[in-house]
Design a protein around this motif. Structure first.
Motif, PDB file in Angstrom:
ATOM      1  N   GLU A   9       0.835  -1.208   0.000  1.00  0.00           N
ATOM      2  CA  GLU A   9       0.000   0.000   0.000  1.00  0.00           C
ATOM      3  C   GLU A   9       0.868   1.254   0.000  1.00  0.00           C
ATOM      4  O   GLU A   9       0.562   2.234  -0.685  1.00  0.00           O
ATOM      5  N   THR A  10       1.962   1.227   0.754  1.00  0.00           N
ATOM      6  CA  THR A  10       2.887   2.365   0.775  1.00  0.00           C
ATOM      7  C   THR A  10       3.532   2.565  -0.588  1.00  0.00           C
ATOM      8  O   THR A  10       3.631   3.688  -1.086  1.00  0.00           O
ATOM      9  N   ARG A  11       3.955   1.467  -1.189  1.00  0.00           N
ATOM     10  CA  ARG A  11       4.590   1.558  -2.514  1.00  0.00           C
ATOM     11  C   ARG A  11       3.615   2.041  -3.583  1.00  0.00           C
ATOM     12  O   ARG A  11       4.016   2.745  -4.515  1.00  0.00           O
ATOM     13  N   LEU A  12       2.352   1.668  -3.472  1.00  0.00           N
ATOM     14  CA  LEU A  12       1.363   2.109  -4.463  1.00  0.00           C
ATOM     15  C   LEU A  12       1.085   3.606  -4.379  1.00  0.00           C
ATOM     16  O   LEU A  12       0.618   4.205  -5.349  1.00  0.00           O
ATOM     17  N   LYS A  13       1.374   4.212  -3.247  1.00  0.00           N
ATOM     18  CA  LYS A  13       1.139   5.656  -3.076  1.00  0.00           C
ATOM     19  C   LYS A  13       2.254   6.507  -3.669  1.00  0.00           C
ATOM     20  O   LYS A  13       2.084   7.711  -3.830  1.00  0.00           O
ATOM     21  N   VAL A  14       3.379   5.883  -3.984  1.00  0.00           N
ATOM     22  CA  VAL A  14       4.504   6.629  -4.558  1.00  0.00           C
ATOM     23  C   VAL A  14       4.147   7.017  -5.987  1.00  0.00           C
ATOM     24  O   VAL A  14       3.859   6.154  -6.819  1.00  0.00           O
ATOM     25  N   PRO A  15       4.159   8.315  -6.297  1.00  0.00           N
ATOM     26  CA  PRO A  15       3.705   8.747  -7.628  1.00  0.00           C
ATOM     27  C   PRO A  15       4.663   8.398  -8.769  1.00  0.00           C
ATOM     28  O   PRO A  15       4.271   8.415  -9.931  1.00  0.00           O
ATOM     29  N   THR A  16       5.907   8.058  -8.457  1.00  0.00           N
ATOM     30  CA  THR A  16       6.891   7.832  -9.514  1.00  0.00           C
ATOM     31  C   THR A  16       7.041   6.369  -9.937  1.00  0.00           C
ATOM     32  O   THR A  16       7.911   6.065 -10.746  1.00  0.00           O
ATOM     33  N   ILE A  17       6.196   5.467  -9.431  1.00  0.00           N
ATOM     34  CA  ILE A  17       6.334   4.059  -9.820  1.00  0.00           C
ATOM     35  C   ILE A  17       5.842   3.855 -11.247  1.00  0.00           C
ATOM     36  O   ILE A  17       4.988   4.596 -11.737  1.00  0.00           O
TER      37      ILE A  17
END
Length: 117
Positions: A9-17
């Motif tokens: 969930e934290t990784r999905l919130k990163v806008p640069t993925i």
């Protein structure tokens, strides 16, 4: 596993993925509850997830039962399980149970209800 879900969930919130990463994280997040212990261990290592309090490496996942085992019947040869929130009452009320038995040990405690599984 909660640690895996929180990390994804934290990784999905990163806008640069990238879109590929977003797809993989989403797929793993949806499947997190269905992973076997080996698959879960591999995913925890793949994503580099550490123990939240210490930052140490996690041990390999293993199965355990949250239900409280208790012997059933006059011989105690049958195994039954109580929900943890139900079983804790026996221990929280231990002093009261002991007092009702004139503080003589051993004594038995019986619990009746629909909480058995």
């Amino acid at each position: 596993d909660k640690l895996l879900e929180e990390e994804l969930e934290t990784r999905l919130k990163v806008p640069t993925i990238t879109e590929a990463e977003r797809t993989q994280y989403s797929k793993d997040l949806q499947s997190a509850d269905a992973f076997s212990k080996d698959q879960l261990g591999a995913k925890l290592k793949e994503y580099g997830i550490k123990a939240p309090e210490t930052g140490n490496d996690l041990s390999d996942p293993y199965e355990f039962n949250l239900m409280f085992p208790t012997p059933i019947g006059p011989s105690g040869m049958l195994q039954g399980y109580l929900r943890p929130e139900t079983a804790q009452g026996i221990f929280l009320n231990y002093k009261f149970c002991a007092e009702q038995n004139s503080d003589k040990i051993p004594f038995g405690v019986a619990q009746i209800g629909k909480s058995y599984r």
